[in-house]
Design a protein around this motif. Structure first.
Motif, short mmCIF file in Angstrom:
data_model
loop_
_atom_site.label_atom_id
_atom_site.label_comp_id
_atom_site.label_asym_id
_atom_site.label_seq_id
_atom_site.Cartn_x
_atom_site.Cartn_y
_atom_site.Cartn_z
N SER A 406 42.74 43.47 20.49
CA SER A 406 43.42 42.73 21.56
C SER A 406 42.90 43.21 22.91
CB SER A 406 44.94 42.93 21.49
OG SER A 406 45.28 44.29 21.74
N THR A 407 42.96 42.34 23.89
CA THR A 407 42.50 42.62 25.25
C THR A 407 43.62 42.28 26.23
OG1 THR A 407 41.67 40.40 25.79
CG2 THR A 407 40.20 41.85 24.50
N PRO A 408 43.42 42.53 27.53
CA PRO A 408 44.42 42.08 28.50
C PRO A 408 44.70 40.58 28.43
CG PRO A 408 42.96 43.67 29.53
CD PRO A 408 42.40 43.40 28.16
N LEU A 409 43.71 39.79 28.01
CA LEU A 409 43.96 38.35 27.84
C LEU A 409 45.01 38.10 26.76
CD1 LEU A 409 40.36 36.81 28.03
CD2 LEU A 409 42.24 36.48 29.66
N THR A 410 44.96 38.90 25.70
CA THR A 410 45.94 38.76 24.62
C THR A 410 47.34 39.05 25.15
OG1 THR A 410 44.20 39.71 23.20
CG2 THR A 410 46.37 39.36 22.21
N TRP A 411 47.46 40.14 25.90
CA TRP A 411 48.76 40.52 26.48
C TRP A 411 49.25 39.42 27.41
CZ3 TRP A 411 51.52 45.44 26.59
CH2 TRP A 411 51.06 46.35 25.63
N ARG A 412 48.35 38.88 28.23
CA ARG A 412 48.76 37.84 29.17
C ARG A 412 49.30 36.63 28.43
NH1 ARG A 412 44.39 33.92 31.60
NH2 ARG A 412 44.57 33.35 29.39
N ASP A 413 48.61 36.22 27.36
CA ASP A 413 49.00 35.01 26.66
C ASP A 413 50.32 35.17 25.91
OD1 ASP A 413 46.72 33.91 27.64
OD2 ASP A 413 45.65 33.82 25.74
N TYR A 414 50.58 36.34 25.37
CA TYR A 414 51.80 36.54 24.58
C TYR A 414 53.00 36.95 25.42
CZ TYR A 414 49.54 35.93 20.04
OH TYR A 414 48.90 35.40 18.95
N THR A 415 52.77 37.71 26.50
CA THR A 415 53.88 38.23 27.30
C THR A 415 53.96 37.64 28.69
OG1 THR A 415 52.65 40.11 28.23
CG2 THR A 415 53.64 40.42 26.05
N LEU A 416 52.97 36.81 29.09
CA LEU A 416 52.88 36.24 30.43
C LEU A 416 52.70 37.30 31.51
CD1 LEU A 416 55.42 33.25 30.55
CD2 LEU A 416 52.96 33.23 30.13
N THR A 417 52.31 38.51 31.13
CA THR A 417 52.09 39.57 32.11
C THR A 417 50.84 39.25 32.94
OG1 THR A 417 52.98 41.18 30.56
CG2 THR A 417 51.72 42.04 32.41
N PRO A 418 50.96 39.15 34.25
CA PRO A 418 49.79 38.83 35.07
C PRO A 418 48.65 39.81 34.84
CG PRO A 418 51.79 38.66 36.38
CD PRO A 418 52.18 39.26 35.06
N ASN A 419 47.46 39.28 34.65
CA ASN A 419 46.26 40.08 34.42
C ASN A 419 46.34 40.95 33.17
OD1 ASN A 419 45.44 38.96 36.82
ND2 ASN A 419 45.68 40.81 38.02
N GLY A 420 47.29 40.67 32.30
CA GLY A 420 47.43 41.48 31.09
C GLY A 420 47.71 42.93 31.38
N SER A 421 48.39 43.19 32.48
CA SER A 421 48.67 44.56 32.91
C SER A 421 49.44 45.34 31.86
CB SER A 421 49.47 44.52 34.22
OG SER A 421 49.96 45.79 34.55
N ALA A 422 49.02 46.58 31.61
CA ALA A 422 49.68 47.41 30.59
C ALA A 422 50.86 48.20 31.14
CB ALA A 422 48.67 48.37 29.97
N TYR A 423 50.85 48.45 32.47
CA TYR A 423 51.87 49.34 33.04
C TYR A 423 52.60 48.72 34.22
CZ TYR A 423 48.45 52.17 30.56
OH TYR A 423 47.56 52.64 29.60
N GLY A 424 52.53 47.40 34.35
CA GLY A 424 53.27 46.73 35.40
C GLY A 424 52.60 46.81 36.75
N LEU A 425 53.38 46.55 37.79
CA LEU A 425 52.86 46.62 39.15
C LEU A 425 52.36 48.02 39.47
CD1 LEU A 425 55.56 44.51 41.02
CD2 LEU A 425 53.14 43.94 40.81
N ARG A 426 51.29 48.08 40.23
CA ARG A 426 50.69 49.36 40.59
C ARG A 426 51.53 50.07 41.64
NH1 ARG A 426 45.07 48.18 41.95
NH2 ARG A 426 44.78 48.39 39.69
N LYS A 427 51.97 51.29 41.30
CA LYS A 427 52.68 52.12 42.27
C LYS A 427 51.64 52.85 43.13
CE LYS A 427 56.35 50.89 40.02
NZ LYS A 427 55.69 50.14 38.95
N ASP A 428 51.84 52.84 44.43
CA ASP A 428 50.85 53.39 45.36
C ASP A 428 51.52 54.39 46.28
OD1 ASP A 428 48.85 53.87 47.26
OD2 ASP A 428 48.08 51.83 47.12
N CYS A 429 51.11 55.64 46.17
CA CYS A 429 51.71 56.70 46.99
C CYS A 429 51.44 56.48 48.48
CB CYS A 429 51.19 58.07 46.55
SG CYS A 429 49.39 58.28 46.68
N ARG A 430 50.45 55.65 48.82
CA ARG A 430 50.13 55.38 50.22
C ARG A 430 50.99 54.25 50.80
NH1 ARG A 430 44.13 53.81 48.89
NH2 ARG A 430 45.45 52.57 47.49
N ASN A 431 51.60 53.46 49.92
CA ASN A 431 52.43 52.32 50.34
C ASN A 431 53.75 52.37 49.60
OD1 ASN A 431 50.52 50.73 52.11
ND2 ASN A 431 49.30 50.84 50.23
N LEU A 432 54.50 53.43 49.86
CA LEU A 432 55.71 53.71 49.10
C LEU A 432 56.73 52.59 49.20
CD1 LEU A 432 57.33 55.71 47.41
CD2 LEU A 432 58.10 56.78 49.54
#
Length: 483
Positions: A406-432
């Motif tokens: 499986s690839t991120p495309l698989t995740w996107r198609d089955y879960t509708l997760t944008p870009n097939g992201s594995a860990y959700g939105l990116r947390k950024d210590c510079r933009n808390l």
């Protein structure tokens, strides 16, 4: 029928919220677009065998630990959990050297100090930091402070040995390692609970899903699958109902979304509460990378079960290998606990990071309708994962009976997760303030939950669901469950 709470999405966050709220007397409805509930916790079936998607191992289930207390409250501790090896629940291999992560903070320090005696004091300082952050109350200001500090900078300020920094980061394929953005809080929570205790489920992730769905229905809640929510109806500054693809409209006092925030707010078509500047803010947020997974079914009695995870890297570039090499440079090897209690493992998962750029050229295709080039790419990556795994499991390729990828495309198609992201939105210590999301939204009776908020992973999503429920039942709910 009008409900007290309607929950959109039946991933772990949605199911935990539904289980907790229904137990506290709320009439709950869960809506799920897929044929079965579970999201990334569900398993897929192939030729009589079930393969997990997002569940591999869990930390923090020993008596008195935070996740154990929550799982006990949810009835999940009755499941067949198997504790991993105390002397090395994770084995980190970099090049020709292998290092062990031992269970227990003192044992962890002593084990690594055998190979890094000059860093013992720094290792002690490191585990003290892990314990401090792991014990932070869910509503503590310290949590937010540590989100604003860089994990990469902390490691380089604390340790002098670059190899040790790579070793300590070596089990972090369960998060997105980005030197410029990963918060210390995210890194610490992705490691600390596992040092406390690490566990695998003897069986598929569907056991966890089934327990939660049984709880919900026993408490009078409803779960409707094959029904996609398409639009929220707002009136007088609050949500009144949600429209679905089955033609039904469901009313509720409170709505909780376990799907991606961007998709959630897109369902609010006409709103006086969601300003354009707010929508633009969320549309600008970036998602974490995805994962390429090779699920292997091994021939009977060809490989003895190993009660630990293997993280294998070609060289000491753990933080950047997925961007620096055209071949797979790091892989996580996770063995399924034998369900027949034999000494031999039948199923193994190989996981490696995969960015959206690596599969974007096929973004307009769907599962079952992809071209030969895509299939060739998957076969090449699978072979590279197997070849790297063979450095620690000689002959693995000859043991394989079946394999699925499986690839991120698989995740996107089955879960509708944008870009097939594995860990959700990116947390950024510079933009808390921009990336640290609260369960609350500008619409008073619309709440968020899931891995896109504070933390990902089983523990992170469960803790986030607890915070979401506390917005409904009051903050004393957290103390009641944890104490």
């Amino acid at each position: 029928m009008k409900y007290d709470v309607v929950i959109i999405g039946s991933g772990l966050g949605g199911l935990v919220c539904a289980s907790l709220l229904s137990r506290h007397g709320r009439h709950v409805l869960v809506l799920e677009r897929q044929t079965i509930a579970g999201g990334c916790m569900q398993s897929f079936q192939r030729r009589g065998h079930s393969f997990d998607t997002g569940l591999h191992y869990i930390g923090g289930l020993a008596e008195g630990q935070r996740l154990q207390r929550i799982f006990d409250y949810l009835g999940l501790m009755k499941l067949p959990w198997k504790r991993l090896d105390a002397d090395g629940f994770d084995h980190i291999t970099i090049g020709q050297q292998t290092f062990r992560f031992a269970e227990g903070y003192d044992h962890f320090v002593d084990t690594l100090a055998e190979q890094f005696p000059h860093e013992r004091q720094s290792l002690t300082q490191y585990v003290q930091m892990l314990q401090r952050i792991d014990e932070e109350p869910l509503d503590s200001q310290g949590m937010y402070n540590n989100f604003g500090f860089s994990a990469y900078n902390y490691l380089h300020e604390t340790f002098h040995d670059d190899l040790l920094i790579n070793v300590l980061s070596g089990s972090a394929l369960k998060m997105e390692l980005r030197p410029e953005s990963l918060p210390l809080f995210t890194f610490a929570h992705g490691n600390s609970s596992f040092i406390g205790s690490s566990w695998r489920l003897q069986g598929s992730g569907n056991l966890l899903v089934q327990t939660l769905t049984d709880n919900i229905r026993a408490n009078g809640g409803d779960i409707i699958c094959k029904t996609e929510a398409t639009e929220f109806i707002e009136r007088n500054g609050q949500l009144e109902a949600v429209r679905c693809t089955n033609g039904e409209t469901y009313e509720a006092d409170i709505f909780i979304s376990d799907i991606h925030p961007v998709q959630t707010f897109a369902m609010v078509k006409d709103s006086h509460m969601l300003k354009n500047v707010f929508r633009r803010r969320f549309n600008m947020l970036q998602n974490t990378f995805g994962a390429f997974t090779t699920s292997l079914l091994l021939k009977p009695e060809t490989l003895r079960y190993f009660n630990h995870n293997k993280f294998i890297y070609r060289k000491a570039n753990v933080w950047t290998f997925y961007e620096e090499s055209k071949t797979v440079g790091g892989v996580m090897v996770s063995a399924r606990v034998p369900e027949d209690n034999s000494q031999y493992v039948r199923q193994i998962d190989l996981l490696t990071p995969m960015t959206w750029d690596a599969c974007q050229q096929w973004a307009d295709t769907s599962v079952g309708h992809r071209c030969a080039d895509y299939k060739a790419m998957k076969e090449r990556l699978a072979n590279e994962c197997i070849e790297l795994a063979e450095t620690q499991i000689p002959g693995l390729g000859q043991m394989i009976e079946e394999q699925y990828t499986s690839t991120p495309l698989t995740w996107r198609d089955y879960t509708l997760t944008p870009n097939g992201s594995a860990y959700g939105l990116r947390k950024d210590c510079r933009n808390l303030l921009l990336t640290m999301l609260s369960p609350r939204t500008p619409i008073p009776n619309l709440l968020l939950t899931g891995q896109n908020l504070m933390l990902h992973g089983v523990e992170g999503v469960t803790m986030t669901a607890l915070k979401t429920c506390a917005e409904v039942e009051g903050q004393t709910l957290i103390k009641k469950i944890l104490n």
